[in-house]
Design a protein around this motif. Structure first.
Motif, PDB file in Angstrom:
ATOM      1  N   GLY A 260      60.952  80.522  72.095  1.00  0.00           N
ATOM      2  CA  GLY A 260      61.153  79.546  71.599  1.00  0.00           C
ATOM      3  C   GLY A 260      62.902  78.864  71.145  1.00  0.00           C
ATOM      4  N   ALA A 261      63.162  79.202  70.122  1.00  0.00           N
ATOM      5  CA  ALA A 261      64.053  78.940  68.843  1.00  0.00           C
ATOM      6  C   ALA A 261      64.935  79.330  69.818  1.00  0.00           C
ATOM      7  CB  ALA A 261      63.569  79.546  67.809  1.00  0.00           C
ATOM      8  N   GLY A 262      65.104  80.594  69.852  1.00  0.00           N
ATOM      9  CA  GLY A 262      66.672  80.668  70.821  1.00  0.00           C
ATOM     10  C   GLY A 262      67.135  79.735  71.529  1.00  0.00           C
ATOM     11  N   ALA A 263      65.938  79.053  73.015  1.00  0.00           N
ATOM     12  CA  ALA A 263      66.814  77.969  73.735  1.00  0.00           C
ATOM     13  C   ALA A 263      67.313  77.242  73.274  1.00  0.00           C
ATOM     14  CB  ALA A 263      65.942  77.551  74.735  1.00  0.00           C
ATOM     15  N   MET A 264      66.170  76.929  71.949  1.00  0.00           N
ATOM     16  CA  MET A 264      66.711  75.361  70.839  1.00  0.00           C
ATOM     17  C   MET A 264      68.373  76.079  70.848  1.00  0.00           C
ATOM     18  SD  MET A 264      65.552  73.881  67.532  1.00  0.00           S
ATOM     19  CE  MET A 264      64.736  75.198  67.290  1.00  0.00           C
ATOM     20  N   GLY A 265      68.446  77.033  70.014  1.00  0.00           N
ATOM     21  CA  GLY A 265      69.897  77.534  69.134  1.00  0.00           C
ATOM     22  C   GLY A 265      70.672  77.457  70.168  1.00  0.00           C
ATOM     23  N   VAL A 266      70.635  77.761  71.203  1.00  0.00           N
ATOM     24  CA  VAL A 266      71.287  77.954  72.284  1.00  0.00           C
ATOM     25  C   VAL A 266      72.332  76.586  73.238  1.00  0.00           C
ATOM     26  CG1 VAL A 266      72.127  78.899  74.910  1.00  0.00           C
ATOM     27  CG2 VAL A 266      71.094  80.577  73.085  1.00  0.00           C
ATOM     28  N   SER A 267      71.593  76.004  73.020  1.00  0.00           N
ATOM     29  CA  SER A 267      71.377  74.133  73.642  1.00  0.00           C
ATOM     30  C   SER A 267      72.428  74.176  72.895  1.00  0.00           C
ATOM     31  CB  SER A 267      70.329  73.252  73.739  1.00  0.00           C
ATOM     32  OG  SER A 267      69.370  74.477  74.939  1.00  0.00           O
ATOM     33  N   PHE A 268      71.872  73.860  71.494  1.00  0.00           N
ATOM     34  CA  PHE A 268      72.917  73.166  69.980  1.00  0.00           C
ATOM     35  C   PHE A 268      74.826  74.056  70.047  1.00  0.00           C
ATOM     36  CE2 PHE A 268      74.908  73.799  66.231  1.00  0.00           C
ATOM     37  CZ  PHE A 268      74.603  72.843  65.670  1.00  0.00           C
ATOM     38  N   PHE A 269      74.163  74.907  70.430  1.00  0.00           N
ATOM     39  CA  PHE A 269      75.999  75.813  70.583  1.00  0.00           C
ATOM     40  C   PHE A 269      76.187  75.285  71.303  1.00  0.00           C
ATOM     41  CE2 PHE A 269      73.928  78.983  67.435  1.00  0.00           C
ATOM     42  CZ  PHE A 269      75.234  79.178  66.612  1.00  0.00           C
ATOM     43  N   ILE A 270      75.702  75.434  72.832  1.00  0.00           N
ATOM     44  CA  ILE A 270      76.605  75.097  74.454  1.00  0.00           C
ATOM     45  C   ILE A 270      77.198  73.409  74.055  1.00  0.00           C
ATOM     46  CG2 ILE A 270      77.478  74.462  76.741  1.00  0.00           C
ATOM     47  CD1 ILE A 270      75.420  77.133  76.706  1.00  0.00           C
ATOM     48  N   VAL A 271      76.833  72.407  73.435  1.00  0.00           N
ATOM     49  CA  VAL A 271      76.751  70.792  73.319  1.00  0.00           C
ATOM     50  C   VAL A 271      77.509  71.012  72.053  1.00  0.00           C
ATOM     51  CG1 VAL A 271      75.719  68.551  72.506  1.00  0.00           C
ATOM     52  CG2 VAL A 271      73.977  70.011  73.827  1.00  0.00           C
ATOM     53  N   LEU A 272      77.623  71.555  70.964  1.00  0.00           N
ATOM     54  CA  LEU A 272      78.121  71.406  69.861  1.00  0.00           C
ATOM     55  C   LEU A 272      80.283  71.902  70.437  1.00  0.00           C
ATOM     56  CD1 LEU A 272      78.733  71.492  66.622  1.00  0.00           C
ATOM     57  CD2 LEU A 272      78.575  73.930  66.572  1.00  0.00           C
ATOM     58  N   SER A 273      80.198  73.527  71.738  1.00  0.00           N
ATOM     59  CA  SER A 273      81.261  73.441  71.925  1.00  0.00           C
ATOM     60  C   SER A 273      82.373  72.487  72.247  1.00  0.00           C
ATOM     61  CB  SER A 273      80.730  74.424  72.557  1.00  0.00           C
ATOM     62  OG  SER A 273      80.289  76.167  72.061  1.00  0.00           O
ATOM     63  N   GLY A 274      80.934  71.883  73.337  1.00  0.00           N
ATOM     64  CA  GLY A 274      81.750  70.661  74.175  1.00  0.00           C
ATOM     65  C   GLY A 274      82.535  70.013  72.788  1.00  0.00           C
ATOM     66  N   PHE A 275      81.126  69.438  71.867  1.00  0.00           N
ATOM     67  CA  PHE A 275      81.923  68.614  71.232  1.00  0.00           C
ATOM     68  C   PHE A 275      83.246  68.674  70.134  1.00  0.00           C
ATOM     69  CE2 PHE A 275      81.972  66.613  67.115  1.00  0.00           C
ATOM     70  CZ  PHE A 275      81.261  65.454  66.941  1.00  0.00           C
ATOM     71  N   VAL A 276      83.186  70.145  70.145  1.00  0.00           N
ATOM     72  CA  VAL A 276      84.173  70.590  68.865  1.00  0.00           C
ATOM     73  C   VAL A 276      85.559  70.011  69.756  1.00  0.00           C
ATOM     74  CG1 VAL A 276      84.900  72.738  67.299  1.00  0.00           C
ATOM     75  CG2 VAL A 276      82.815  71.527  67.500  1.00  0.00           C
ATOM     76  N   MET A 277      85.138  71.208  71.087  1.00  0.00           N
ATOM     77  CA  MET A 277      86.880  70.952  71.764  1.00  0.00           C
ATOM     78  C   MET A 277      87.789  70.090  71.832  1.00  0.00           C
ATOM     79  SD  MET A 277      88.437  73.690  73.554  1.00  0.00           S
ATOM     80  CE  MET A 277      87.200  74.866  73.250  1.00  0.00           C
ATOM     81  N   SER A 278      86.538  68.548  71.957  1.00  0.00           N
ATOM     82  CA  SER A 278      87.074  67.439  72.091  1.00  0.00           C
ATOM     83  C   SER A 278      87.421  67.253  70.792  1.00  0.00           C
ATOM     84  CB  SER A 278      85.862  66.787  72.484  1.00  0.00           C
ATOM     85  OG  SER A 278      85.518  66.649  74.299  1.00  0.00           O
ATOM     86  N   ILE A 279      86.604  67.165  69.633  1.00  0.00           N
ATOM     87  CA  ILE A 279      87.610  67.330  68.790  1.00  0.00           C
ATOM     88  C   ILE A 279      88.725  67.447  68.800  1.00  0.00           C
ATOM     89  CG2 ILE A 279      88.280  67.325  66.284  1.00  0.00           C
ATOM     90  CD1 ILE A 279      84.662  67.501  65.996  1.00  0.00           C
ATOM     91  N   GLY A 280      89.088  69.086  68.864  1.00  0.00           N
ATOM     92  CA  GLY A 280      90.761  69.848  68.609  1.00  0.00           C
ATOM     93  C   GLY A 280      91.379  69.180  70.029  1.00  0.00           C
ATOM     94  N   TYR A 281      91.366  69.190  71.020  1.00  0.00           N
ATOM     95  CA  TYR A 281      92.142  69.697  72.436  1.00  0.00           C
ATOM     96  C   TYR A 281      92.036  67.927  74.113  1.00  0.00           C
ATOM     97  CZ  TYR A 281      93.124  74.010  70.808  1.00  0.00           C
ATOM     98  OH  TYR A 281      93.543  75.225  70.191  1.00  0.00           O
ATOM     99  N   GLU A 282      91.112  66.883  72.655  1.00  0.00           N
ATOM    100  CA  GLU A 282      91.282  65.650  74.178  1.00  0.00           C
ATOM    101  C   GLU A 282      92.347  65.572  74.212  1.00  0.00           C
ATOM    102  OE1 GLU A 282      87.776  63.767  75.058  1.00  0.00           O
ATOM    103  OE2 GLU A 282      88.789  61.850  74.164  1.00  0.00           O
ATOM    104  N   LYS A 283      93.435  64.614  73.079  1.00  0.00           N
ATOM    105  CA  LYS A 283      94.630  64.919  73.604  1.00  0.00           C
ATOM    106  C   LYS A 283      95.265  65.187  73.403  1.00  0.00           C
ATOM    107  CE  LYS A 283      93.500  61.319  69.929  1.00  0.00           C
ATOM    108  NZ  LYS A 283      94.553  60.403  69.174  1.00  0.00           N
ATOM    109  N   ARG A 284      95.553  66.865  73.142  1.00  0.00           N
ATOM    110  CA  ARG A 284      96.262  67.987  73.285  1.00  0.00           C
ATOM    111  C   ARG A 284      96.484  67.925  75.029  1.00  0.00           C
ATOM    112  NH1 ARG A 284      96.305  72.622  68.813  1.00  0.00           N
ATOM    113  NH2 ARG A 284      95.441  71.283  67.281  1.00  0.00           N
ATOM    114  N   VAL A 285      95.672  68.526  75.501  1.00  0.00           N
ATOM    115  CA  VAL A 285      95.346  68.385  76.615  1.00  0.00           C
ATOM    116  C   VAL A 285      95.814  67.586  77.810  1.00  0.00           C
ATOM    117  CG1 VAL A 285      93.872  70.448  76.876  1.00  0.00           C
ATOM    118  CG2 VAL A 285      93.314  67.601  77.503  1.00  0.00           C
TER     119      VAL A 285
END
Length: 353
Positions: free
Chosen positions: A33-58
């Protein structure tokens, strides 16, 4: 990236490592179950980090979708192909497997692992890249949504997918929920929504209000998402389904990213985020993608090697060897392949005017 979140990348990569580490034939996971927990964190973090870097640029007139996607692909694809090549060599050689199918491997190389194609696994952890590429491709368009529209889009996708799982329950469609880009985009959208809330909190004096809270109260609040992770993981281990392995980690993933990002912006440098902001842990977070990509190859290689040369080796020693080997391999791959290749390929992009 925010330092505490960078450190968390490595910690959650370790959780994925524990999912893939087999104790024995009867216990194929060190921490199921720890793998599912890690993957969920990474995908949510990807949406967050992508927004930090690119929300205004796009939204700028000079934004080019083609260049944006090229930058994403040069960070992912070369390392994916390297690990896939390593998997093929190991499968033929060290692991003694002959079950290699050319056409499914081509699909794997093209990051199509989310398609229901038999024998497409290859370096199995790379399935996550296949959905992230799709999310990156649609991000510049979804990022233009207003916050309310973004939330309604998330709700709409959730309702449709939930209806499909009920309608097609006889053929067990929930088993496909875990790797389907149609369902995992919910994690990514949650990351984008979390960023909108984080930005609103900053604009309304959130970091000042956070700094005014008593130290013990801040610690207590920061522990809440970690406690929710523990509860969700325990519940998942007692009643595992692919659907639960996704949705149980929505709230703690959003909460830990929001709180740790807000705490890191505060002038009061204490609490859990500050503990995580150690140089060595931040560095391991920087190489966590390489670690993620190679860790299963190392685990399997160490297992096969010890079964041949030292079959009596206890699993605890094999765990130490595998973990150290995966960390070292991740560092070397990042330093001598991932970063240099991405930097060289980035020079193919047109220079900014």
């Amino acid at each position: 990236m925010i330092t505490s979140l960078q450190a968390l990348r490595f910690i959650f990569a370790l959780f994925i490592f524990t999912e893939h580490f087999p104790i024995s034939e009867d216990a194929p996971h060190l921490l199921h179950g720890a793998g599912a927990m890690g993957v969920s964190f990474f995908i949510v973090l990807s949406g967050f980090v992508m927004s930090i870097g690119y929300e205004k640029r796009v939204q700028e007139p000079a934004f080019r979708w083609k260049d944006f996607m090229f930058k994403r692909l040069i960070r992912l694809w070369p390392l994916h192909l390297l690990c896939l090549a390593a998997w093929i060599i190991l499968a033929y050689g060290a692991w003694g497997s002959s079950a290699i199918y050319p056409l499914p491997l081509l699909g794997n190389a093209l990051l199509l692992q989310w398609l229901p194609i038999e024998h497409i696994e290859g370096n199995s952890v790379a399935w996550c890249l296949s959905v992230l590429v799709i999310f990156y491709a649609v991000y510049p368009f979804v990022a233009r949504f207003k916050t309310r529209s973004l939330f309604l889009f998330f709700v709409g996708v959730s309702v449709v997918l939930h209806g499909l799982t009920i309608l097609y329950r006889p053929i067990n469609t929930t088993a496909y929920w875990y790797i389907s880009p149609a369902s995992r985009i919910l994690d990514f959208l949650l990351g984008m929504i979390t960023f909108r809330l984080y930005r609103k909190a900053l604009n309304q004096g959130g970091k000042q209000r956070w700094a005014c809270l008593p130290v013990m109260l801040r610690w207590g609040i920061e522990l809440i998402p970690l406690g929710l992770y523990a509860v969700a993981l325990c519940y998942l281990r007692s009643d595992f389904t692919d659907l639960k392995s996704v949705v149980l980690f929505y709230v703690p993933s959003c909460l830990v990213i929001f709180l740790f990002a807000l705490a890191s912006e505060s002038e009061e440098k204490d609490g859990i985020p500050e503990l995580l902001s150690q140089k060595w842990l931040i560095y391991l977070g920087q190489v966590s993608f390489s670690f993620y990509m190679v860790h299963n190859l190392v685990i399997l290689s160490v297992k096969k090697g010890l079964e041949y040369f030292a079959p009596a080796t206890p699993w605890e020693l094999r765990l130490v060897i595998s973990l150290v080997g995966a960390i070292v391999a991740g560092i070397l791959v990042n330093r001598y392949f991932e970063a240099p290749v991405a930097n060289r390929l980035s020079k193919l992009l047109p220079a900014k005017k």
